[in-house]
Design an enzyme around this catalytic site. Structure first.
Site, PDB file in Angstrom:
ATOM      1  N   LYS A 157     -23.315   0.448  10.507  1.00 12.36           N
ATOM      2  CA  LYS A 157     -24.018  -0.756  10.953  1.00 12.36           C
ATOM      3  C   LYS A 157     -23.252  -1.307  12.147  1.00 12.36           C
ATOM      4  CE  LYS A 157     -21.717  -4.304   8.214  1.00 12.36           C
ATOM      5  NZ  LYS A 157     -21.888  -5.422   7.305  1.00 12.36           N
ATOM      6  N   GLY A 174     -26.110   2.492   4.361  1.00 13.09           N
ATOM      7  CA  GLY A 174     -24.985   3.403   4.169  1.00 13.09           C
ATOM      8  C   GLY A 174     -23.739   2.567   3.988  1.00 13.09           C
ATOM      9  N   CYS A 222     -19.976   0.870   0.457  1.00 11.63           N
ATOM     10  CA  CYS A 222     -20.242   0.044  -0.732  1.00 11.63           C
ATOM     11  C   CYS A 222     -21.598   0.314  -1.374  1.00 11.63           C
ATOM     12  CB  CYS A 222     -20.126  -1.426  -0.371  1.00 11.63           C
ATOM     13  SG  CYS A 222     -18.516  -1.829   0.324  1.00 11.63           S
ATOM     14  N   ASP A 229       0.860  -1.185   0.000  1.00  9.92           N
ATOM     15  CA  ASP A 229       0.000   0.000   0.000  1.00  9.92           C
ATOM     16  C   ASP A 229       0.895   1.234   0.000  1.00  9.92           C
ATOM     17  OD1 ASP A 229      -3.231   0.421   0.981  1.00  9.92           O
ATOM     18  OD2 ASP A 229      -1.911   2.172   1.124  1.00  9.92           O
ATOM     19  N   LYS A 282     -22.406   3.954  -2.959  1.00  8.73           N
ATOM     20  CA  LYS A 282     -21.587   4.361  -4.113  1.00  8.73           C
ATOM     21  C   LYS A 282     -21.705   3.348  -5.255  1.00  8.73           C
ATOM     22  CE  LYS A 282     -17.192   2.101  -3.515  1.00  8.73           C
ATOM     23  NZ  LYS A 282     -16.987   1.024  -4.422  1.00  8.73           N
ATOM     24  N   THR A 325     -14.325  -3.350  -6.690  1.00  9.02           N
ATOM     25  CA  THR A 325     -15.631  -3.247  -7.349  1.00  9.02           C
ATOM     26  C   THR A 325     -15.517  -2.184  -8.437  1.00  9.02           C
ATOM     27  OG1 THR A 325     -16.716  -3.840  -5.303  1.00  9.02           O
ATOM     28  CG2 THR A 325     -18.080  -2.754  -6.967  1.00  9.02           C
ATOM     29  N   ARG A 345     -18.377   5.667   6.919  1.00  5.11           N
ATOM     30  CA  ARG A 345     -18.566   6.188   5.568  1.00  5.11           C
ATOM     31  C   ARG A 345     -20.057   6.173   5.228  1.00  5.11           C
ATOM     32  NH1 ARG A 345     -14.685   2.497   2.156  1.00  5.11           N
ATOM     33  NH2 ARG A 345     -15.317   1.056   3.796  1.00  5.11           N
ATOM     34  N   LEU A 367     -17.349  -9.704   0.654  1.00  2.20           N
ATOM     35  CA  LEU A 367     -17.298  -9.681   2.124  1.00  2.20           C
ATOM     36  C   LEU A 367     -18.170  -8.580   2.714  1.00  2.20           C
ATOM     37  CD1 LEU A 367     -15.383  -7.161   3.264  1.00  2.20           C
ATOM     38  CD2 LEU A 367     -13.577  -8.636   2.466  1.00  2.20           C
ATOM     39  N   ARG A 368     -18.726  -8.908   3.876  1.00  3.69           N
ATOM     40  CA  ARG A 368     -19.510  -7.923   4.632  1.00  3.69           C
ATOM     41  C   ARG A 368     -18.657  -7.437   5.787  1.00  3.69           C
ATOM     42  NH1 ARG A 368     -23.524 -12.153   6.661  1.00  3.69           N
ATOM     43  NH2 ARG A 368     -21.524 -13.214   6.595  1.00  3.69           N
TER      44      ARG A 368
HETATM   45  C1  UGA Z   1     -22.195  -4.919   1.460  1.00  4.85           C
HETATM   46  C2  UGA Z   1     -22.694  -6.281   0.949  1.00  4.85           C
HETATM   47  O1  UGA Z   1     -23.636  -6.833   1.870  1.00  4.85           O
HETATM   48  C3  UGA Z   1     -21.528  -7.245   0.770  1.00  4.85           C
HETATM   49  O2  UGA Z   1     -21.980  -8.477   0.230  1.00  4.85           O
HETATM   50  C4  UGA Z   1     -20.511  -6.601  -0.168  1.00  4.85           C
HETATM   51  O3  UGA Z   1     -19.380  -7.431  -0.351  1.00  4.85           O
HETATM   52  C5  UGA Z   1     -20.056  -5.287   0.431  1.00  4.85           C
HETATM   53  O4  UGA Z   1     -21.181  -4.418   0.586  1.00  4.85           O
HETATM   54  C6  UGA Z   1     -19.072  -4.676  -0.515  1.00  4.85           C
HETATM   55  O5  UGA Z   1     -19.459  -4.288  -1.619  1.00  4.85           O
HETATM   56  O6  UGA Z   1     -17.881  -4.680  -0.208  1.00  4.85           O
HETATM   57  P1  UGA Z   1     -21.513  -3.991   3.874  1.00  4.85           P
HETATM   58  O7  UGA Z   1     -21.357  -2.658   3.224  1.00  4.85           O
HETATM   59  O8  UGA Z   1     -20.481  -4.488   4.805  1.00  4.85           O
HETATM   60  O9  UGA Z   1     -21.667  -5.130   2.757  1.00  4.85           O
HETATM   61  O10 UGA Z   1     -22.866  -3.917   4.695  1.00  4.85           O
HETATM   62  P2  UGA Z   1     -24.292  -4.619   4.689  1.00  4.85           P
HETATM   63  O11 UGA Z   1     -24.328  -5.645   5.734  1.00  4.85           O
HETATM   64  O12 UGA Z   1     -24.699  -4.987   3.327  1.00  4.85           O
HETATM   65  O13 UGA Z   1     -25.186  -3.398   5.173  1.00  4.85           O
HETATM   66  C7  UGA Z   1     -25.292  -2.223   4.364  1.00  4.85           C
HETATM   67  C8  UGA Z   1     -26.234  -1.225   4.978  1.00  4.85           C
HETATM   68  O14 UGA Z   1     -27.571  -1.687   4.851  1.00  4.85           O
HETATM   69  C9  UGA Z   1     -26.018  -0.929   6.461  1.00  4.85           C
HETATM   70  O15 UGA Z   1     -26.081   0.472   6.657  1.00  4.85           O
HETATM   71  C10 UGA Z   1     -27.173  -1.635   7.127  1.00  4.85           C
HETATM   72  O16 UGA Z   1     -27.553  -1.021   8.319  1.00  4.85           O
HETATM   73  C11 UGA Z   1     -28.251  -1.502   6.067  1.00  4.85           C
HETATM   74  N1  UGA Z   1     -29.323  -2.524   6.163  1.00  4.85           N
HETATM   75  C12 UGA Z   1     -29.026  -3.835   6.030  1.00  4.85           C
HETATM   76  C13 UGA Z   1     -30.627  -2.108   6.360  1.00  4.85           C
HETATM   77  O17 UGA Z   1     -30.926  -0.907   6.465  1.00  4.85           O
HETATM   78  N2  UGA Z   1     -31.608  -3.061   6.440  1.00  4.85           N
HETATM   79  C14 UGA Z   1     -31.344  -4.385   6.324  1.00  4.85           C
HETATM   80  O18 UGA Z   1     -32.294  -5.192   6.400  1.00  4.85           O
HETATM   81  C15 UGA Z   1     -30.019  -4.780   6.119  1.00  4.85           C
END
Ligand code: UGA
Length: 436
Positions: free
Chosen positions: A325, A259, A262, A30, A265, A121, A332, A148-149
């Site tokens: 979350k 939010g 990922c 990096d 955007k 991505t 972000r 990944l989450r």
């Molecule tokens: C997301 C995807 O879930 C992953 O599969 C993906 O790899 C990742 O983006 C990425 O592109 O790198 P992530 O951003 O870690 O993962 O978070 P999520 O668990 O998807 O949650 C996203 C947002 O949705 C959070 O703000 C969460 O609070 C919100 N959310 C989630 C809701 O408002 N309601 C729900 O039922 C679920």
């Protein structure tokens, strides 16, 4: 195998450590010296359960190291590119500067037969743009998106629900796919679906998955808006439709919306790319998905204002949560912080608490008051709003105990995570999102 991982942000740092944990010899590269110093000491630069442990183990075993020197990639045969693709400053499209810079910097250190695996991505078509430069060195470019989450990043990397590799048809592509099968050997051995496809499909799989997830959340939030004018309860509605296995209950959590680094955007970049391809209308609904999502933040702020009879000025409001979350310190595009900032903008005295994200939040929004201790944050509040559903607030905060600390008895549940009946029984006026 000897691997290099270019870009040690969320994706790259986790990927490098996870690959070392399954036995590979890994160098993470990096340009950020501070990040490299932290990682080299076996410390995680961000909050991610399990990362600290595998980083420390990897460094101690000698299989994992970090550097700012791109030349270190010269010893590796598979190179993962996991740099960021943020939203452009003046538009919705993805900014590919880091991808281009990283790949160009890597070129002098590639050898014939190497595999370059893009993980970032990217807009569909990016691999095709990069391929001539990479393939002039005799290396093969594949696209291997990451799903990944945050909060489950280590688990998702070592034990994903699927692996996707986009290759060009022919011998070099097949060989590259075999090399990646070897890289991911434990997951492959346990039968994880390993999908070999073409590069545009692989690029699209990633954005389509995130677009679908975002759409699912905004769908249920749209239902919340309808519930709000009809007296219906969106959480019961979600339970009821979620029993249909074709629909499923997951990602039907109505609240202040999505939010993070990922989903927001990625849907914007997808819409922008579709416009460039002359197919803007195909994903035109993503603009609506975005708009619904942002409206829920307004709704949460309105509920607080309404609950305080329209007068939030100098009222003490405790905001439970700052991270986008739970199980993350990532702020972000955090809906939680956005709500806090708006309430502050209306003249309220806002106190924010969060188990992991306070340092990051303070750096970005120093105007807010931050308190680490939950109970101290609640003390003297006129109203409380839950915006990140950490267990500390959702399960472990007893409404009776909360009443002993606060001045008012108003709770706005921005994530529909609290037990409404229990809070009401303890004398609170409870407001949910899309609930009567
Ligand atoms: C997301 C995807 O879930 C992953 O599969 C993906 O790899 C990742 O983006 C990425 O592109 O790198 P992530 O951003 O870690 O993962 O978070 P999520 O668990 O998807 O949650 C996203 C947002 O949705 C959070 O703000 C969460 O609070 C919100 N959310 C989630 C809701 O408002 N309601 C729900 O039922 C679920």
């Amino acid at each position: 195998m000897r691997l290099s991982v270019i870009g040690c942000g969320y994706l790259g740092a986790v990927h490098a450590a996870a690959m070392a944990s399954i036995g590979h010899d890994v160098v993470g590269i990096d340009v950020d010296q501070r990040k490299i110093d932290t990682l080299s000491q076996g410390r995680a630069p961000f909050f991610e359960p399990g990362l600290q442990e595998i980083l420390a183990e990897g460094i101690a075993s000698g299989r994992l190291r970090f550097t700012t020197e791109m030349s270190a990639a010269g010893d590796a045969t598979v190179h993962f590119v996991g740099v960021g693709t943020p939203q452009q400053k003046d538009g919705y499209a993805a900014d590919l500067t880091y991808v281009n810079t990283a790949v160009d910097a890597l070129l002098p250190f590639l050898s014939p037969g190497d595999v370059v695996a893009g993980k970032s991505t990217v807009p569909v078509g990016t691999a095709a743009e990069l391929a001539p430069r990479v393939e002039a060195t005799g290396a093969t470019l594949v696209w291997n998106p990451e799903f990944l989450r945050e909060g489950w990043a280590v688990l998702d990397t070592v034990d994903p629900d699927r692996l996707v590799v986009g290759v060009t048809p022919g011998e070099a592509g097949e060989r590259a796919a075999d090399i990646l099968r070897e890289v991911y050997h434990p997951a492959v051995a346990k039968g994880t679906p390993f999908i070999v496809t073409d590069r545009p499909t692989a690029e699209l799989v990633k954005v389509a998955a995130n677009a679908f997830l975002a759409t699912k959340i905004s769908f249920i939030n749209a239902m919340a808006e309808i519930a709000e004018v009809t007296g219906a309860d969106v959480t019961q509605l979600a339970d009821a439709i979620g029993h249909d296995v074709r629909i499923g209950r997951r990602f039907l959590g109505a609240g202040i919306g999505f939010g993070g680094g990922c989903l927001p955007k990625d849907i914007r970049a997808f819409a922008a790319r579709a416009e460039e391809l002359g197919r803007g209308e195909s994903v035109g609904f993503l603009r609506e998905v975005d708009a619904i999502n942002l409206r829920r933040r307004d709704r949460a702020v309105d509920l607080v204002v309404q609950a305080l009879d329209g007068a939030v000025f100098e009222k003490r409001i405790t905001v439970l949560g700052a991270a986008f979350k739970p199980h993350s310190d990532d702020i972000r595009d955090s809906p939680a912080l956005d709500v806090a900032v708006r309430l502050h903008g209306l003249g309220a005295t806002v106190t924010v608490t969060d188990p992991a994200a306070i340092d990051n939040a303070r750096r970005m929004h120093p105007q807010l008051t931050y308190v680490t201790d939950r109970d101290e944050a609640l003390t003297g509040a006129d109203a409380v709003i839950l915006v990140t559903e950490w267990d500390e607030y959702r399960r472990e905060l007893d409404p009776g105990h909360a009443s002993s600390l606060t001045r008012g008895r108003i709770v706005v549940d921005g994530r529909n995570g609290l037990d409404a009946a229990a809070w009401r029984a303890a004398g609170w006026t409870y407001y949910g999102m899309g609930r009567p």
